[in-house]
Design an enzyme around this catalytic site. Structure first.
Site, PDB file in Angstrom:
ATOM      1  N   SER A 113       0.935  -1.186  -0.041  1.00 35.49           N
ATOM      2  CA  SER A 113       0.067  -0.088   0.095  1.00 35.49           C
ATOM      3  C   SER A 113       1.004   1.282   0.004  1.00 35.49           C
ATOM      4  O   SER A 113       1.999   1.243   0.436  1.00 35.49           O
ATOM      5  CB  SER A 113      -1.019   0.111   1.260  1.00 35.49           C
ATOM      6  N   ASP A 114       0.380   2.386  -0.335  1.00 30.24           N
ATOM      7  CA  ASP A 114       0.776   3.738  -0.019  1.00 30.24           C
ATOM      8  C   ASP A 114       0.630   4.065   1.393  1.00 30.24           C
ATOM      9  O   ASP A 114       0.116   3.509   1.928  1.00 30.24           O
ATOM     10  CB  ASP A 114       0.763   4.627  -1.106  1.00 30.24           C
ATOM     11  N   TYR A 115       1.249   5.165   1.916  1.00 28.45           N
ATOM     12  CA  TYR A 115       1.222   5.645   3.229  1.00 28.45           C
ATOM     13  C   TYR A 115      -0.161   5.729   3.737  1.00 28.45           C
ATOM     14  O   TYR A 115      -1.050   6.607   3.351  1.00 28.45           O
ATOM     15  CB  TYR A 115       1.967   6.892   3.383  1.00 28.45           C
TER      16      TYR A 115
END
Length: 716
Positions: free
Chosen positions: A262-264
């Site tokens: 995932s991204d942040y």
């Protein structure tokens, strides 16, 4: 399908508890300096000791990573090592030009060398995973993250993404200087509405596959180790919970066997999207859609056991995600050698790395305009004024510059000019117009240094106006009014609207944000030590209202034609000249070049031949007609004028940067196959077709090239 380390992975899986499996899916961040989530330091240490953590973000330094690694390896039940990740986008200690600048080089070797040096510095500091390259094709200059992109063309993005992956990963992930790369952001992030970061992307299947997906497909084929999900929605479905893209296309259709991260806090943000009801629902949606590791937010680790017990996530999907992460750790050699040799840590840019960054910056600059031969500056310039708000600036690293930007200032343009012209009198004035004008009047020639602060581009740095900020246009006008020779150096992270002042400027050098050796590299070009050969990887609009404007547009039913006739009921603006300020592929040199008409090795090919892998060869001659050795980028474009889905007026399908001495000619050879002549339809299951008909092939030195030949594709 045979997978590496399958026996070792199965053995570990058989001994892991559900909690330990969920822990491998979790990445936490060490510090609170980046992003909205805040630091998780104590949580990281507890989870590492308990064997409930897979990866750590933002911790670097061999001593520091070794300390935490020992907690995981020597104190947890199974001793599974941690994987340390970092956003190393265009340099670690040694900052190279921003990716958009490197794309201007039209030279894969520039990008690959950046990645090799970055990987060497990064891995010596305990990091085995970089969240790069970004390959988001975009038509939106207001979007700050265009600085991290390679621009508006899928083919250019593809070639440079593969080169960067090769530079990071080499042939063996476990080798001493290599790190795992991450293809991001999957997918269509560059299409965010209005250029507003994290925003909606509504895209047809054919646009998704023809524009946004090609760099990712090529990256998977090149063996990229990981892929990162995007923050945006894709036609209403958030990318972090999108089974069509993450599983249907990436894992099933393409056979990607690596890790999807995932991204942040991207999984948790499914709630804000209105797609998930709560954190548990977000965890279910993301994991079952194909996500393997969650960055910073903790929805999967917190709710996974209950979701598994309730049958809302499956054991097979959980084990698949864990296996992918374990396999990557084996491939990186972490189980054999989890620690970093502290005596070999690189803690500053080496002279060789600086030299590489300087050369990369010089090859990435674009000479936009040079009327009257103001550039290069010659020995007759005994007095030089260097003026403007960025003349003495020592932070020209650009966005996402890595930890080096905090320790190692860039060489200023002023210092670079002084070093390049030791016999000249070099005066300096900043943004004060009166002082700058006085300096210009007393000098033989003036270098005006303007642009954007690095903070004005990058993530969450969207601008509603993309003209020069802070009165810089007035400064240029005042210098022009002196009547003295001058050149403008533009430092920026995106295309700017420069139509209001560019006509007053005799010479304009697009330097982007050039990195740690900025001043020296700019001076190399200003004084002719480097003959500029860069080309624009993005279109420069005339005005904000033109956006989006890009070269590979589709025709309309009423296209504008610049034939001089009065045209009202066509696709154009009433109050603005048609076309861009500067076109994709534009870039001048201190010498001149001509390119010949493209020639085919055969003028007809069958669909069946193309589908079996046949190619057509295209030859283009290029001649240096000037009096200096220089570089030219020969570009090949394809147009399919009649198709079942309207095609772009041109598509870049080949480029080659060549160096030629005065009077010399060379032949550039391109090959075209099915991938270059076909296209994806709107079939959601994926349908690529090559249709018979005429194809117009254009060759030249920018996207407006008019030298043409015709290829005919016939039915088998």
């Amino acid at each position: 399908m045979h997978r590496p380390y399958e026996h070792e992975v199965k053995d570990l899986l058989s001994r892991m508890t559900v909690e330990e499996k969920l822990g491998q899916l979790q990445q936490l961040t060490w510090t609170g300096d980046t992003g909205p989530g805040g630091g998780q330091t104590e949580e990281v240490e507890r989870a590492a000791r308990a064997g409930l953590l897979g990866s750590v973000l933002n911790l670097f330094g061999a001593e520091h990573t070794n300390t935490l690694q020992r907690m995981a390896v020597e104190e947890s039940r199974l001793g599974i090592p941690l994987l340390f990740g970092q956003d190393v986008i265009h340099g670690f200690w040694t900052t190279f030009p921003i990716p958009l600048a490197e794309a201007s080089s039209f030279d894969p070797a520039v990008v690959e060398l950046d990645a090799e040096i970055s990987a060497m510095e990064t891995r010596s500091n305990g990091i085995r995973w970089t969240f790069s390259p970004m390959m988001d094709v975009t038509h939106e200059p207001r979007w700050g993250r265009i600085a991290e992109s390679c621009g508006e063309d899928p083919y250019l993005n593809t070639v440079l993404a593969v080169a960067k992956i090769r530079g990071y990963q080499g042939d063996d992930l476990s080798a001493g200087h290599n790190v795992a790369a991450c293809a991001k952001h999957f997918v269509a992030y560059g299409g965010a509405e209005g250029g507003r970061d994290y925003n909606t992307v509504d895209v047809s299947e054919q646009r998704l596959r023809n524009l946004y997906l090609p760099p990712f497909k090529a990256s998977v084929d090149a063996g990229v180790a990981t892929v990162m999900a995007a923050f945006n929605t894709v036609s209403g479905v958030p990318a972090h919970g999108n089974p069509h893209t993450m599983t249907g296309i990436l894992k099933e259709e393409w056979g990607f066997d690596g890790v999807v991260v995932s991204d942040y806090t991207g999984v948790e943000e499914l709630i804000a999207h209105g797609y998930a009801a709560d954190a548990a629902d977000a965890a279910r949606l993301a994991l079952m859609a194909g996500l393997d590791m969650e960055m910073v937010s903790t929805t999967i680790a917190a709710h996974g056991k209950r979701l598994l017990a309730e049958g809302r996530v499956t054991e097979d999907r959980l084990d698949d995600a864990v296996a992918r992460i374990l396999r990557l750790k084996f491939e990186l050699g972490l189980f054999d050698d989890p620690y970093t040799d502290e005596s070999q840590a690189i803690d500053e840019p080496t002279p060789q790395a600086r030299a590489a960054a300087r050369e990369a910056a010089g090859r990435s600059m674009v000479l936009m305009k040079n009327d009257g031969g103001v550039l290069p500056l010659g020995p007759g310039a005994r007095s030089i004024a260097v003026v403007g708000p960025f003349a003495g600036h020592t932070d020209l690293h650009g966005t996402w510059a890595g930890p080096g930007c905090r320790r190692f200032p860039t060489v200023s343009i002023l210092d670079g000019v002084r070093a390049a012209a030791p016999g000249a009198t070099v005066t300096h004035a900043g943004a004060d117009i009166e002082e700058a004008v006085a300096a210009a009047r007393s000098a033989d020639v003036t270098v005006v240094v303007v642009g954007e602060e690095p903070e004005l581009s990058g993530e969450a740095a969207v601008r509603s106006e993309i003209s020069l900020p802070d009165g810089q246009e007035q400064l240029i006008a005042a210098i022009a009014a002196t009547g003295k020779p001058f050149a403008v150096v533009l430092l920026n992270g995106r295309p700017l609207t420069i139509g209001s002042w560019v006509d007053e400027v005799p010479a304009l050098l697009e330097a982007w944000h050039p990195g740690i050796e900025a001043g020296n590299a700019v001076a190399d070009v200003l004084f002719g030590k480097v003959n500029p050969g860069g080309k624009l990887p993005v279109t420069f609009p005339r005005a904000l209202g033109q956006i989006p404007i890009y070269y590979n547009r589709e025709n309309t039913g009423r296209p504008y034609s610049p034939d001089g006739a009065e045209q009202k009921y066509v696709s154009r603006y009433l109050d603005l000249a048609d076309g861009p300020q500067f076109a994709f592929g534009h870039g001048l040199s201190y010498t001149t070049f001509t390119t010949g008409r493209p020639r085919l090795d055969r003028e007809t090919v069958t669909v069946d031949e193309l589908e079996r892998g046949a190619h057509v060869e295209v030859l283009v001659s290029v001649t240096n007609t000037g009096d200096r050795t220089g570089d030219e980028v020969v570009q090949l474009y394809v147009h399919d004028p009649v198709a079942s889905i309207a095609q772009p007026v041109r598509r870049l399908r080949g480029f080659r940067r060549v160096t030629l001495e005065p009077g010399r000619t060379t032949q550039v050879r391109f090959t075209l196959g099915a991938d270059d002549l076909g296209f994806w339809t709107n079939d959601p299951s994926g349908c690529f077709v090559v249709e018979p008909g005429r194809f117009d092939l254009y060759a030249g030195t920018d996207s407006l090239a008019d030298a043409r030949c015709t290829l005919t594709v016939v039915r088998s």
